[in-house]
Scaffold this motif. Structure first.
Motif, PDB file in Angstrom:
ATOM      1  N   ARG A  68      -1.093  43.709 -23.406  1.00 11.41           N
ATOM      2  CA  ARG A  68      -1.406  42.625 -24.334  1.00 11.41           C
ATOM      3  C   ARG A  68      -0.998  41.300 -23.710  1.00 11.41           C
ATOM      4  NH1 ARG A  68       1.636  44.839 -29.581  1.00 11.41           N
ATOM      5  NH2 ARG A  68       3.311  44.608 -28.105  1.00 11.41           N
ATOM      6  N   PRO A  69      -1.584  40.212 -24.165  1.00 14.12           N
ATOM      7  CA  PRO A  69      -1.197  38.902 -23.634  1.00 14.12           C
ATOM      8  C   PRO A  69       0.269  38.604 -23.968  1.00 14.12           C
ATOM      9  CG  PRO A  69      -3.142  38.719 -25.053  1.00 14.12           C
ATOM     10  CD  PRO A  69      -2.657  40.120 -25.143  1.00 14.12           C
ATOM     11  N   SER A  70       0.914  37.866 -23.092  1.00 17.58           N
ATOM     12  CA  SER A  70       2.311  37.516 -23.283  1.00 17.58           C
ATOM     13  C   SER A  70       2.480  36.029 -23.018  1.00 17.58           C
ATOM     14  CB  SER A  70       3.173  38.334 -22.321  1.00 17.58           C
ATOM     15  OG  SER A  70       4.532  38.065 -22.537  1.00 17.58           O
ATOM     16  N   ILE A  71       3.688  35.531 -23.240  1.00 16.48           N
ATOM     17  CA  ILE A  71       3.915  34.113 -22.972  1.00 16.48           C
ATOM     18  C   ILE A  71       4.041  33.895 -21.467  1.00 16.48           C
ATOM     19  CG2 ILE A  71       5.016  33.732 -25.202  1.00 16.48           C
ATOM     20  CD1 ILE A  71       7.715  33.709 -23.796  1.00 16.48           C
ATOM     21  N   SER A  72       3.771  32.693 -21.048  1.00 12.09           N
ATOM     22  CA  SER A  72       3.842  32.377 -19.620  1.00 12.09           C
ATOM     23  C   SER A  72       5.299  32.216 -19.189  1.00 12.09           C
ATOM     24  CB  SER A  72       3.076  31.084 -19.332  1.00 12.09           C
ATOM     25  OG  SER A  72       3.779  29.988 -19.897  1.00 12.09           O
ATOM     26  N   ASN A  73       5.509  32.201 -17.890  1.00 11.49           N
ATOM     27  CA  ASN A  73       6.845  32.010 -17.342  1.00 11.49           C
ATOM     28  C   ASN A  73       7.401  30.660 -17.776  1.00 11.49           C
ATOM     29  OD1 ASN A  73       8.818  31.183 -15.093  1.00 11.49           O
ATOM     30  ND2 ASN A  73       8.538  33.384 -14.769  1.00 11.49           N
ATOM     31  N   GLU A  75       6.679  28.956 -20.469  1.00 12.32           N
ATOM     32  CA  GLU A  75       7.041  29.006 -21.889  1.00 12.32           C
ATOM     33  C   GLU A  75       8.363  29.752 -22.094  1.00 12.32           C
ATOM     34  OE1 GLU A  75       3.146  29.242 -24.614  1.00 12.32           O
ATOM     35  OE2 GLU A  75       3.195  30.730 -22.989  1.00 12.32           O
ATOM     36  N   ALA A  76       8.570  30.817 -21.343  1.00 12.64           N
ATOM     37  CA  ALA A  76       9.802  31.593 -21.468  1.00 12.64           C
ATOM     38  C   ALA A  76      11.011  30.764 -21.060  1.00 12.64           C
ATOM     39  CB  ALA A  76       9.718  32.858 -20.625  1.00 12.64           C
ATOM     40  N   LEU A  77      10.852  29.933 -20.045  1.00 16.08           N
ATOM     41  CA  LEU A  77      11.966  29.126 -19.542  1.00 16.08           C
ATOM     42  C   LEU A  77      12.136  27.802 -20.278  1.00 16.08           C
ATOM     43  CD1 LEU A  77      11.433  29.704 -15.731  1.00 16.08           C
ATOM     44  CD2 LEU A  77      13.338  30.534 -17.107  1.00 16.08           C
ATOM     45  N   GLN A  78      11.246  27.503 -21.181  1.00 18.19           N
ATOM     46  CA  GLN A  78      11.236  26.210 -21.858  1.00 18.19           C
ATOM     47  C   GLN A  78      12.574  25.886 -22.533  1.00 18.19           C
ATOM     48  OE1 GLN A  78       7.961  25.901 -24.502  1.00 18.19           O
ATOM     49  NE2 GLN A  78       8.407  23.822 -25.129  1.00 18.19           N
ATOM     50  N   ALA A  80      15.509  27.526 -21.892  1.00 17.00           N
ATOM     51  CA  ALA A  80      16.625  28.075 -21.121  1.00 17.00           C
ATOM     52  C   ALA A  80      17.659  26.992 -20.852  1.00 17.00           C
ATOM     53  CB  ALA A  80      16.118  28.645 -19.804  1.00 17.00           C
ATOM     54  N   PRO A  81      18.942  27.284 -21.076  1.00 15.46           N
ATOM     55  CA  PRO A  81      19.967  26.280 -20.813  1.00 15.46           C
ATOM     56  C   PRO A  81      20.100  25.961 -19.323  1.00 15.46           C
ATOM     57  CG  PRO A  81      20.970  28.348 -21.496  1.00 15.46           C
ATOM     58  CD  PRO A  81      19.496  28.509 -21.622  1.00 15.46           C
ATOM     59  N   ASP A  82      19.795  26.924 -18.473  1.00 21.08           N
ATOM     60  CA  ASP A  82      19.872  26.700 -17.029  1.00 21.08           C
ATOM     61  C   ASP A  82      18.858  27.611 -16.358  1.00 21.08           C
ATOM     62  OD1 ASP A  82      20.695  25.638 -14.650  1.00 21.08           O
ATOM     63  OD2 ASP A  82      22.628  26.676 -14.591  1.00 21.08           O
ATOM     64  N   ARG A  83      18.201  27.104 -15.342  1.00 24.54           N
ATOM     65  CA  ARG A  83      17.204  27.911 -14.635  1.00 24.54           C
ATOM     66  C   ARG A  83      17.212  27.553 -13.159  1.00 24.54           C
ATOM     67  NH1 ARG A  83      13.153  25.490 -18.369  1.00 24.54           N
ATOM     68  NH2 ARG A  83      13.585  23.325 -18.065  1.00 24.54           N
ATOM     69  N   GLN A  84      16.672  28.462 -12.377  1.00 21.12           N
ATOM     70  CA  GLN A  84      16.529  28.235 -10.939  1.00 21.12           C
ATOM     71  C   GLN A  84      15.152  28.737 -10.558  1.00 21.12           C
ATOM     72  OE1 GLN A  84      19.676  29.863  -8.592  1.00 21.12           O
ATOM     73  NE2 GLN A  84      18.658  29.465  -6.664  1.00 21.12           N
ATOM     74  N   ASP A  85      14.306  27.848 -10.140  1.00 22.47           N
ATOM     75  CA  ASP A  85      12.907  28.151  -9.842  1.00 22.47           C
ATOM     76  C   ASP A  85      12.251  28.772 -11.076  1.00 22.47           C
ATOM     77  OD1 ASP A  85      13.277  27.217  -7.200  1.00 22.47           O
ATOM     78  OD2 ASP A  85      14.032  29.184  -6.584  1.00 22.47           O
ATOM     79  N   ARG A  86      11.792  30.027 -10.950  1.00 18.94           N
ATOM     80  CA  ARG A  86      11.103  30.689 -12.068  1.00 18.94           C
ATOM     81  C   ARG A  86      12.018  31.631 -12.839  1.00 18.94           C
ATOM     82  NH1 ARG A  86       6.651  34.210 -10.092  1.00 18.94           N
ATOM     83  NH2 ARG A  86       8.467  35.149  -9.193  1.00 18.94           N
TER      84      ARG A  86
END
Length: 95
Positions: A68-73, A75-78, A80-86
């Motif tokens: 099934r369709p899912s959210i994009s990377n 959107e998932a990181l939107q 996020a308190p901290d992220r590195q690349d993807r």
């Protein structure tokens, strides 16, 4: 087979538990009672009895695995308190 106080002390040490003398004595009695019961079960005639892993004759009822369709990377990181690349970046938890 019986459990001695020495056995209980050894198991407690392995499990990093500490018992008072009264608790260790009670634990020795309880473990011996359990072993006695298991020995009694060993006396039962189980000839012709098939091994049983579940008392119900029910099989796993799972839905079909459907893509099934899912959210994009992004959107998932939107949020996020901290992220590195993807990726989500989290604090190190293992020494």
């Amino acid at each position: 087979m019986s459990v001695t106080r020495k056995d209980v002390d050894y198991i407690a040490e392995l499990a990093r538990l500490s018992f008072t003398d009264e608790e260790a004595s009670r634990m020795t009695d309880e473990l011996n009672s359990i072993l006695h019961y298991v020995e009694k079960l060993g006396e039962l005639d189980t000839e012709g009895v098939l091994p049983l892993s579940n008392i119900h004759d029910q099989k796993n009822v799972l839905r079909d695995d459907v893509e099934r369709p899912s959210i994009s990377n992004a959107e998932a990181l939107q949020n996020a308190p901290d992220r590195q690349d993807r990726f989500f970046k989290v604090p190190k938890v293992i020494g």
